[in-house]
Each structure stands twice: as structure tokens, then as C-alpha cells.
Design an enzyme around this catalytic site. Structure first.
Site, PDB file in Angstrom:
ATOM      1  N   ARG A 104       1.121  -1.066   0.259  1.00 28.33           N
ATOM      2  CA  ARG A 104       0.312   0.067  -0.225  1.00 28.33           C
ATOM      3  C   ARG A 104       1.223   1.523  -0.202  1.00 28.33           C
ATOM      4  O   ARG A 104       1.694   1.504   1.469  1.00 28.33           O
ATOM      5  CB  ARG A 104      -0.943  -0.448   1.660  1.00 28.33           C
ATOM      6  CG  ARG A 104      -1.956   1.029   1.504  1.00 28.33           C
ATOM      7  CD  ARG A 104      -2.577   1.431   2.343  1.00 28.33           C
ATOM      8  NE  ARG A 104      -3.999   0.399   1.925  1.00 28.33           N
ATOM      9  CZ  ARG A 104      -5.137   0.136   2.488  1.00 28.33           C
ATOM     10  NH1 ARG A 104      -5.372   1.716   3.738  1.00 28.33           N
ATOM     11  NH2 ARG A 104      -6.111   0.087   1.780  1.00 28.33           N
ATOM     12  N   ASP A 219     -17.381   6.826  -1.358  1.00 29.70           N
ATOM     13  CA  ASP A 219     -15.949   7.240  -0.561  1.00 29.70           C
ATOM     14  C   ASP A 219     -15.846   8.506   0.376  1.00 29.70           C
ATOM     15  O   ASP A 219     -16.341   9.527  -0.742  1.00 29.70           O
ATOM     16  CB  ASP A 219     -15.054   6.494  -1.978  1.00 29.70           C
ATOM     17  CG  ASP A 219     -13.461   5.898  -1.234  1.00 29.70           C
ATOM     18  OD1 ASP A 219     -13.808   6.200   0.261  1.00 29.70           O
ATOM     19  OD2 ASP A 219     -12.762   5.992  -1.823  1.00 29.70           O
ATOM     20  N   ARG A 287     -13.910  -8.407   2.114  1.00 30.75           N
ATOM     21  CA  ARG A 287     -11.779  -8.234   1.776  1.00 30.75           C
ATOM     22  C   ARG A 287     -11.317  -9.091   2.274  1.00 30.75           C
ATOM     23  O   ARG A 287     -10.364 -10.001   1.488  1.00 30.75           O
ATOM     24  CB  ARG A 287     -11.898  -7.423   2.789  1.00 30.75           C
ATOM     25  CG  ARG A 287     -12.052  -5.320   2.700  1.00 30.75           C
ATOM     26  CD  ARG A 287     -12.243  -5.318   1.301  1.00 30.75           C
ATOM     27  NE  ARG A 287     -10.035  -5.594   1.064  1.00 30.75           N
ATOM     28  CZ  ARG A 287      -9.567  -4.224   1.352  1.00 30.75           C
ATOM     29  NH1 ARG A 287     -10.693  -3.294   1.383  1.00 30.75           N
ATOM     30  NH2 ARG A 287      -7.814  -4.316   0.764  1.00 30.75           N
TER      31      ARG A 287
HETATM   32  N1   CP Z   1     -11.531  -0.252   3.072  1.00 25.74           N
HETATM   33  C1   CP Z   1     -10.159  -0.121   2.828  1.00 25.74           C
HETATM   34  O1   CP Z   1      -9.098  -0.267   2.045  1.00 25.74           O
HETATM   35  O2   CP Z   1      -9.853   0.060   3.999  1.00 25.74           O
HETATM   36  P1   CP Z   1      -8.576   0.436   4.705  1.00 25.74           P
HETATM   37  O3   CP Z   1      -7.509   1.707   4.495  1.00 25.74           O
HETATM   38  O4   CP Z   1      -9.239   0.081   6.197  1.00 25.74           O
HETATM   39  O5   CP Z   1      -7.892  -0.579   4.423  1.00 25.74           O
HETATM   40  N1  NVA Z   2      -9.856   6.906  -1.491  1.00 28.91           N
HETATM   41  C1  NVA Z   2      -9.680   6.765   0.010  1.00 28.91           C
HETATM   42  C2  NVA Z   2      -9.691   5.096   0.111  1.00 28.91           C
HETATM   43  C3  NVA Z   2      -9.611   4.246   1.219  1.00 28.91           C
HETATM   44  C4  NVA Z   2      -9.937   3.101   1.262  1.00 28.91           C
HETATM   45  C5  NVA Z   2      -8.075   6.798  -0.085  1.00 28.91           C
HETATM   46  O1  NVA Z   2      -7.527   6.166  -0.454  1.00 28.91           O
HETATM   47  O2  NVA Z   2      -7.903   7.526   0.905  1.00 28.91           O
END
Ligand code: CP
Ligand code: NVA
Length: 300
Positions: A104, A219, A287
Site C-alpha cells: 500500500r 467514498d 475483503r
Molecule cells: N477499504 C479499505 O481499504 O480500508 P483500509 O484503508 O482500512 O484498509
Molecule cells: N480513496 C480512499 C480509500 C481508502 C480505503 C483513500 O485512498 O484514502
């Protein structure tokens, strides 16, 4: 290297993605039955988080454990990445010791670069541009609730962000129509629009986008990394809150989706997210199951 990665949904053919959804439903039932199923015994997943996470962290960690394997939870500060070790070197070193890597991060080019030098599968756990694992869980949720996804109308209301980009890829792969309502200046990535345009309708007015839709999805208005723009975004997105009056314009049995974390009173009302049309916690739980299917596919 000929390693199968999962950096965007397009890394797998539609037929494989659909099989993964079916497999996720099977694995969910298996886990709930209490059965032990450990095809990944002694296998390791390294998880590199440069941004916060609740769902992605817990689902990959627990998913690997349930499949018999284990995880390493790494951040730039725990590794030499934080002190400037090149990704090319980090990728070759980590992938020589583990069976898969979940990342991530911010810039999507970082996961692409890592994958180029990795000898094991790399999974995108969210970048500024895409969130493919979220879409696996979302498609599983829709499949569970509706049986079929093809032909549905889904309305995206809000920011044209990473999750929206992955929704656009999903629209073409799973053959649904995606109505996208964003304020001017917050439209999603134009290249991804172009690649999926047969399945998209770009609209500014949320009322028009949700009209008769089977699903309404939103979102946060300020994604991770956009904290400085929050004030300006709150102004720009006025009128884009998914509240009950907007939901009432969708199909009578429409469902409400959100990847979470959610900000009540901003992109959605508390009434909608806590109401009977909301499936956000089923989405979140999925998930776990969807990513177990993905891990099994990539590793077993
Ligand atoms: N939806 C999602 O990816 O949540 P997190 O940021 O908590 O991993
Ligand atoms: N669009 C949001 C999604 C979080 C899971 C972000 O990137 O912060």
C-alpha cells in the site's frame, strides 16, 4: 519475469476474476463452517504499508493465517526503504525470502517498479490510482446479494479517485454500466475513462446518476495524501452527499456501498450508512474472503 501480479483488475482476465468471486463465496462458507483449510502452510506474505489501513491490514493478516501461512508487517520506517534503499534492491531482496508481497503506497509507479524486480507475486493494496482488492470484495458482495452483476447500473457519486478508477475497470470486466457523478475538476483519470468508455456515463448531477440505479456507491472526498486539500474539497463536493433523498431516486431495492472508512455527514448521511439499504459491513468482511481466493490463486 513471468510472475503473475495483481496491480490492477486488468492483470487477470474477466473469467479468472469471476472464478475468484465464486471461490471467495466457497471459502467464506468453509471458514464459517469451522473447517481448517491450509493450502499455504509455511508460506509468507510481506506487507509493506506506507499509508494507514484497518481492513486491508487485518484481512491480509488473518487471511494468510487462516490459509496456514504467515505475514510480515513492514513500513518504510521499519525497513531500509525509509533510509533510501532503492525499490529495485528491496524488491529483489524481499522477494527472495517470501512467497508474495502486498504493497500500500502513494505513487502507482512504485508498485509497478517493485513488481518489475520481484520474483514473487505483488498485490496492490491501494495506490493513489487504484484499489483492485476492494473491487474483488465489492463484486463478491454484489454477486452474493444479486446473483449477477452483468447488466446492472451502478452510480458512483463523489470523488473520481482510486476506488472510482478500479470501479471503471470493473465496469468493463464485469459488464455493468457505471454512472459517474463528480463535481467539475474531480473527474476520474481520463486514460482509464477512455479504456472503459463503453461501460461508463459521465454526469455531473448526482440526481441524474442515481436515477433507477441498482447500486449507489461513494467514498471519502479527501483520500489519504489529500489532507491539505480537505477544506477546498468540502466546498467543491457540497451537493454530493449520498443522503436518503438521493437514495430514494435510485431503484426501490437499491443498495448502498462504501469501501470505508466513511465520514458521516460528508459523502454519506448517517441514516443511509446505518440504514437497511447499506451493505458496507458485508463489503468490509468480504475483503477477507476475496483476498483469500486471490492468495490461493496466486500462491497455491
Ligand atoms: N477499504 C479499505 O481499504 O480500508 P483500509 O484503508 O482500512 O484498509
Ligand atoms: N480513496 C480512499 C480509500 C481508502 C480505503 C483513500 O485512498 O484514502
Amino acid at each position: 519475469m513471468n510472475t503473475q501480479h495483481f496491480l490492477t483488475l486488468n492483470d487477470l482476465p474477466a473469467s479468472t476474476l469471476k472464478s475468484l468471486i465464486h471461490r471467495a463465496v466457497e471459502l467464506k462458507a468453509l471458514t464459517k463452517s469451522g473447517a481448517i483449510f491450509e493450502p499455504l502452510k509455511n508460506r509468507s506474505l510481506a506487507m509493506l504499508f506506507s499509508k494507514s489501513s484497518t481492513r486491508t491490514r487485518v484481512s491480509f493478516e488473518v487471511g494468510m493465517r487462516q490459509l496456514g501461512g504467515g505475514t510480515l508487517n513492514l513500513s518504510p520506517n521499519d525497513t531500509q526503504i525509509g533510509r533510501g534503499e532503492p525499490l529495485e534492491d528491496t524488491a529483489r531482496v524481499i522477494s527472495s525470502m517470501v512467497d508474495a508481497v502486498m504493497i500500500r503506497t502513494d505513487d502507482h509507479a512504485k508498485v509497478t517498479k517493485f513488481a518489475e524486480f520481484s520474483s514473487v507475486p505483488v498485490i496492490n493494496g491501494l495506490t493513489d490510482d487504484f484499489h483492485p482488492c476492494q473491487l474483488l470484495a465489492d463484486m463478491q458482495t454484489l454477486y452474493e446479494l444479486r446473483g449477477s452483476i452483468a447488466g446492472a447500473t451502478i452510480a458512483w457519486v463523489g470523488d473520481g479517485n482510486n476506488v472510482c478508477n478500479s470501479f471503471m475497470n470493473a465496469a468493463k470486466l464485469f459488464d455493468f454500466t457505471l454512472n459517474i457523478a463528480t463535481p467539475t475538476g474531480y473527474e476520474p483519470n481520463s486514460k482509464i475513462i477512455e479504456a472503459n468508455k463503453t461501460n461508463l456515463r459521465l454526469i455531473n448531477d448526482p440526481n441524474e446518476a442515481v436515477f433507477n440505479a441498482d447500486v449507489v456507491v461513494t467514498d471519502t472526498w479527501a483520500s489519504m495524501g489529500q489532507e491539505d486539500e480537505k477544506k477546498q474539497r468540502l466546498n467543491a463536493f457540497k451537493g454530493y452527499c449520498v443522503d436518503q433523498s438521493l437514495m430514494n431516486k435510485a431503484s426501490k431495492d437499491a443498495i448502498f456501498m462504501h469501501c470505508l472508512p466513511a465520514y458521516r455527514g460528508l459523502e454519506c448521511s448517517a441514516q443511509v450508512i446505518e440504514g437497511p439499504q447499506s451493505v458496507v459491513f458485508q463489503e468490509a468482511e468480504n475483503r477477507l474472503h476475496a483476498q483469500k481466493a486471490l492468495l490461493e490463486h496466486l500462491l497455491a
